[in-house]
Design a protein around this motif. Structure first.
Motif, PDB file in Angstrom:
ATOM      1  N   MET A   1      -0.900   7.519   9.408  1.00 52.64           N
ATOM      2  CA  MET A   1      -0.750   6.080   9.221  1.00 52.64           C
ATOM      3  C   MET A   1      -2.138   5.466   9.015  1.00 52.64           C
ATOM      4  O   MET A   1      -3.058   5.743   9.770  1.00 52.64           O
ATOM      5  CB  MET A   1      -0.078   5.465  10.441  1.00 52.64           C
ATOM      6  CG  MET A   1       0.088   3.973  10.295  1.00 52.64           C
ATOM      7  SD  MET A   1       1.119   3.117  11.524  1.00 52.64           S
ATOM      8  CE  MET A   1       1.171   4.155  12.918  1.00 52.64           C
ATOM      9  N   LYS A   2      -2.239   4.632   7.998  1.00 51.68           N
ATOM     10  CA  LYS A   2      -3.512   3.967   7.697  1.00 51.68           C
ATOM     11  C   LYS A   2      -3.503   2.561   8.298  1.00 51.68           C
ATOM     12  O   LYS A   2      -2.712   1.715   7.888  1.00 51.68           O
ATOM     13  CB  LYS A   2      -3.731   3.910   6.185  1.00 51.68           C
ATOM     14  CG  LYS A   2      -5.083   3.347   5.786  1.00 51.68           C
ATOM     15  CD  LYS A   2      -5.264   3.466   4.282  1.00 51.68           C
ATOM     16  CE  LYS A   2      -6.596   2.907   3.837  1.00 51.68           C
ATOM     17  NZ  LYS A   2      -6.741   2.956   2.361  1.00 51.68           N
ATOM     18  N   SER A  38      -3.771  -1.116   0.593  1.00 44.48           N
ATOM     19  CA  SER A  38      -3.197   0.236   0.683  1.00 44.48           C
ATOM     20  C   SER A  38      -2.844   0.636   2.123  1.00 44.48           C
ATOM     21  O   SER A  38      -2.316   1.722   2.344  1.00 44.48           O
ATOM     22  CB  SER A  38      -4.173   1.254   0.099  1.00 44.48           C
ATOM     23  OG  SER A  38      -5.278   1.441   0.976  1.00 44.48           O
ATOM     24  N   ASP A  40      -1.013   0.874   5.840  1.00 47.54           N
ATOM     25  CA  ASP A  40       0.358   0.811   6.375  1.00 47.54           C
ATOM     26  C   ASP A  40       0.509  -0.373   7.320  1.00 47.54           C
ATOM     27  O   ASP A  40       1.565  -1.004   7.385  1.00 47.54           O
ATOM     28  CB  ASP A  40       0.690   2.099   7.135  1.00 47.54           C
ATOM     29  CG  ASP A  40       0.631   3.317   6.227  1.00 47.54           C
ATOM     30  OD1 ASP A  40       1.408   3.365   5.253  1.00 47.54           O
ATOM     31  OD2 ASP A  40      -0.208   4.203   6.474  1.00 47.54           O
ATOM     32  N   LYS A  41      -0.551  -0.652   8.086  1.00 46.14           N
ATOM     33  CA  LYS A  41      -0.559  -1.776   9.032  1.00 46.14           C
ATOM     34  C   LYS A  41      -1.910  -2.471   8.929  1.00 46.14           C
ATOM     35  O   LYS A  41      -2.941  -1.809   8.782  1.00 46.14           O
ATOM     36  CB  LYS A  41      -0.372  -1.292  10.479  1.00 46.14           C
ATOM     37  CG  LYS A  41       0.897  -0.495  10.748  1.00 46.14           C
ATOM     38  CD  LYS A  41       2.115  -1.373  10.769  1.00 46.14           C
ATOM     39  CE  LYS A  41       3.385  -0.659  11.184  1.00 46.14           C
ATOM     40  NZ  LYS A  41       3.690   0.574  10.490  1.00 46.14           N
ATOM     41  N   GLN A  71       2.910  -5.333   3.887  1.00 49.59           N
ATOM     42  CA  GLN A  71       3.082  -4.475   5.055  1.00 49.59           C
ATOM     43  C   GLN A  71       2.989  -5.321   6.330  1.00 49.59           C
ATOM     44  O   GLN A  71       2.591  -6.478   6.272  1.00 49.59           O
ATOM     45  CB  GLN A  71       2.025  -3.359   5.055  1.00 49.59           C
ATOM     46  CG  GLN A  71       0.590  -3.826   5.227  1.00 49.59           C
ATOM     47  CD  GLN A  71      -0.091  -4.215   3.933  1.00 49.59           C
ATOM     48  OE1 GLN A  71       0.271  -5.218   3.342  1.00 49.59           O
ATOM     49  NE2 GLN A  71      -1.084  -3.444   3.511  1.00 49.59           N
ATOM     50  N   ASN A 168       6.986 -10.242   7.335  1.00 48.10           N
ATOM     51  CA  ASN A 168       6.137  -9.125   7.780  1.00 48.10           C
ATOM     52  C   ASN A 168       4.905  -9.586   8.549  1.00 48.10           C
ATOM     53  O   ASN A 168       4.063  -8.773   8.919  1.00 48.10           O
ATOM     54  CB  ASN A 168       5.691  -8.299   6.568  1.00 48.10           C
ATOM     55  CG  ASN A 168       4.947  -9.135   5.535  1.00 48.10           C
ATOM     56  OD1 ASN A 168       5.448 -10.171   5.104  1.00 48.10           O
ATOM     57  ND2 ASN A 168       3.773  -8.693   5.115  1.00 48.10           N
TER      58      ASN A 168
END
Length: 193
Positions: A1-2, A38, A40-41, A71, A168
């Motif tokens: 996870m990024k 780019s 994820d969180k 995201q 989000n």
């Protein structure tokens, strides 16, 4: 996870990074729009004064990028306040993600509010396995009123939003990275969204 922590010169980013490491993840500090897109969180921290923080966001072009992110995004403290339409602090327009204005506590309470306060009316997966009336850590002189985007409340003179959510975007007035095991669980819940 990024996981990206937005690094725009207005945050206690190291303590957030360490809290995420304690959960077994790595976070990258970045102000690069492509890298942020780019992720994820995304965590949007903030400590300090609103108008100078917004100037830094504008100078880097991030004030246009953040509202367009798809995201999960978590604004912390000033980060949450800057996600609102406007704040009285420095007469500052925010990012307009949460449709509310941030106002100063009235003179009948000591400002800033510093320390532990209870969190109630929990309404989001962000608070999975968190009990009503748990204690979280706050340092602030301004607050967001209760609105339809409120997902947690605290009381200090008046009852106000301690957390907001729209789509989000999530925001916490409190510092999860300084809120002991409760805050750690909230960060973990965010990373699981």
């Amino acid at each position: 996870m990024k996981i990206i922590i937005i690094n725009y010169g207005a945050g206690n980013i190291q303590s957030i990074k360490f809290a995420i490491q304690r959960l077994g993840y790595d976070a990258i500090l970045s102000d690069d729009p492509e890298e942020i897109k780019s992720a994820d969180k995304v965590i949007f921290p903030g400590v300090g004064e609103a108008s100078s923080a917004m100037q830094k966001l504008r100078a880097s072009g991030l004030e246009k990028l953040i509202p367009e992110l798809k995201q999960p995004v978590l604004g912390i403290c000033l980060g949450m306040q800057l996600m609102c339409n406007y704040t009285e602090e420095g007469d500052t327009n925010g990012l307009g993600i949460f449709d509310t204005n941030v106002i100063r506590f009235q003179k009948d309470v000591k400002v800033p509010q510093i320390g532990w306060n209870q969190i109630t009316s929990l309404k989001s997966p962000l608070f999975n396995d968190i009990s009503e009336n748990e204690y979280i850590y706050l340092v602030h002189s301004y607050y967001a009123p209760i609105t339809e985007t409120t997902i947690a409340e605290s009381t200090y003179g008046i009852t106000y939003s301690t957390a907001l959510q729209k789509d989000n975007f999530y925001g916490t007035q409190f510092h999860p990275e300084k809120s002991s095991t409760v805050g750690e669980k909230i960060l973990e819940n965010f990373l699981k969204l």
